[in-house]
Design an enzyme around this catalytic site. Structure first.
Site, PDB file in Angstrom:
ATOM      1  N   LYS A  58       0.840  -1.213   0.000  1.00 55.57           N
ATOM      2  CA  LYS A  58       0.000   0.000   0.000  1.00 55.57           C
ATOM      3  C   LYS A  58       0.874   1.262   0.000  1.00 55.57           C
ATOM      4  O   LYS A  58       0.548   2.243  -0.664  1.00 55.57           O
ATOM      5  CB  LYS A  58      -0.943  -0.006   1.199  1.00 55.57           C
ATOM      6  CG  LYS A  58      -2.089  -1.003   1.027  1.00 55.57           C
ATOM      7  CD  LYS A  58      -2.893  -1.164   2.279  1.00 55.57           C
ATOM      8  CE  LYS A  58      -3.883  -2.330   2.154  1.00 55.57           C
ATOM      9  NZ  LYS A  58      -4.356  -2.814   3.445  1.00 55.57           N
ATOM     10  N   GLN A 102      -3.367  -0.962   9.821  1.00 55.03           N
ATOM     11  CA  GLN A 102      -3.427  -2.299   9.220  1.00 55.03           C
ATOM     12  C   GLN A 102      -4.021  -3.278  10.232  1.00 55.03           C
ATOM     13  O   GLN A 102      -3.566  -3.366  11.370  1.00 55.03           O
ATOM     14  CB  GLN A 102      -2.017  -2.746   8.811  1.00 55.03           C
ATOM     15  CG  GLN A 102      -1.966  -4.101   8.128  1.00 55.03           C
ATOM     16  CD  GLN A 102      -2.701  -4.124   6.785  1.00 55.03           C
ATOM     17  OE1 GLN A 102      -2.639  -3.178   6.009  1.00 55.03           O
ATOM     18  NE2 GLN A 102      -3.413  -5.212   6.512  1.00 55.03           N
ATOM     19  N   ASP A 125     -10.703   3.579   5.745  1.00 52.10           N
ATOM     20  CA  ASP A 125     -11.409   2.295   5.659  1.00 52.10           C
ATOM     21  C   ASP A 125     -12.925   2.484   5.674  1.00 52.10           C
ATOM     22  O   ASP A 125     -13.668   1.556   5.373  1.00 52.10           O
ATOM     23  CB  ASP A 125     -11.027   1.384   6.843  1.00 52.10           C
ATOM     24  CG  ASP A 125      -9.837   0.497   6.507  1.00 52.10           C
ATOM     25  OD1 ASP A 125      -9.721   0.099   5.330  1.00 52.10           O
ATOM     26  OD2 ASP A 125      -9.042   0.201   7.413  1.00 52.10           O
TER      27      ASP A 125
END
Ligand SMILES: NC(=O)c1ccc[n+]([C@@H]2O[C@H](COP(=O)([O-])OP(=O)(O)OC[C@H]3O[C@@H](n4cnc5c(N)ncnc54)[C@H](OP(=O)(O)O)[C@@H]3O)[C@@H](O)[C@H]2O)c1
Length: 295
Positions: A58, A102, A125
């Site tokens: 990412k 994460q 998210d």
């Protein structure tokens, strides 16, 4: 003798992700030209190699798209307060627009509590309770990545959703529940009649068999079999379980024979989910710069 020939049209996520990422790269370039450097911060807790690998991918992608990506790695021994302190620092930093923690995080720590410390507008998210509330009310918000990715995937491949019968197998907070909210919204790419089934509905195949679009969101390998699918239906495989690095999808491969269109076992919903993360990060940066709503 039964045939094993695949008849379903494949709905790959790769081209959808490419299109979204190209739009993001363009948006980032415009922001930079306007003097704003968008930044997506990442937080990794502990030594899990798979998680470290995902974060590296990412970060590399963030750099390619033109984001700054400050990173904090906390040891596995970090406390909940340590994690909250990192998030509070990012909240207070006007140069950081999006923050990604994460997950999963080490067992002693509570991801949901940490999420609540994060500024909802930085939550790339789209999982912060405030953002779930905004989703339920139809207010602008960073959208949960996998549900938003599924809507984008269906739209990209020209699958009509409006007015159709969608059945979602699973009511989890990551996928099934927010997807049901999203696809029931009044919008041309949504606007569906959505039914959600789960372990409380013993005869759930009764519902899935009538679905024009069936989304598997259970995380139970092979739970969706041909006899659960209406012939010609669109089948989207969202749920997966990992055993080590092995990916075990909810949708049994034999569903290819009954479905009219289906996401591939690998390269379906996953790549679009990641692209949505960057789209949320770009939106956060635009909004912080007072440029929300710009193309
Ligand atoms: N492809 C991607 O990029 C991506 C991204 C995020 C998540 N996911 C996957 O999406 C899946 C769902 O995640 P989540 O966090 O939203 O859900 P979750 O919390 O894991 O919940 C799973 C849901 O499936 C239902 N379910 C499980 N077994 C069932 C059964 N035998 N019969 C009927 N229903 C059953 C559960 O019912 P109850 O509520 O009754 O227990 C629950 O609602 C996971 O596999 C996750 O890995 C994929």
């Amino acid at each position: 003798m039964s045939t094993t020939m695949t008849t379903a049209r494949l709905l790959p996520g790769g081209p959808v992700a490419e299109m979204i990422l190209a739009e993001v790269a363009d948006g980032v370039a415009r922001l930079r030209a306007a003097g704003v450097t968008p930044a997506l911060a990442t937080v990794l807790v502990g030594d899990d190699e798979a998680s470290a690998g995902y974060i590296r991918i990412k970060q590399r992608q963030a750099a390619e798209l033109g984001f700054d990506s400050p990173h904090v790695r906390l040891p596995a021994s970090a406390s909940q307060a340590d994690l909250h302190a990192v998030l509070a620092d990012f909240n207070a930093d006007p140069g950081v627009h999006g923050v990604l923690v994460q997950h999963p995080i080490p067992g002693g720590l509570d991801y949901d509590r940490a999420l609540q410390v994060l500024d909802p507008d930085s939550d790339v998210d789209g999982m912060h309770p405030v953002n779930m509330g905004r989703l339920a009310l139809g207010l602008p918000a960073p959208l949960p990545c996998t549900p938003a990715g599924i809507e984008a995937l269906l739209a990209f491949h020209g699958v009509p959703v409006s007015g159709r019968e969608v059945v979602v197998l699973g009511r989890g907070a990551t996928l099934g529940r927010p997807l049901a909210l999203l696809l029931a919204q009044k919008r041309p790419t949504a606007n569906a009649a959505v039914t959600v089934v789960h372990t409380g509905v013993a005869d759930w195949p009764r519902y899935t068999r009538r679905a024009e679009i069936l989304v598997a969101a259970a995380g139970v390998p092979g739970i969706v079999r041909p006899e659960h699918v209406r012939p010609g239906a669109v089948v989207v495989g969202g749920g997966v379980r990992y055993e080590g690095r092995r990916l075990l999808p909810d949708v049994d491969p034999s569903c290819d024979r009954v479905a009219g269109a289906i996401t591939p076992r690998v390269g379906g919903v996953g790549p679009v989910t990641v692209a949505m993360l960057f789209r949320n990060a770009l939106r956060a940066a635009r909004s912080a710069a007072g440029l929300a709503g710009q193309p």
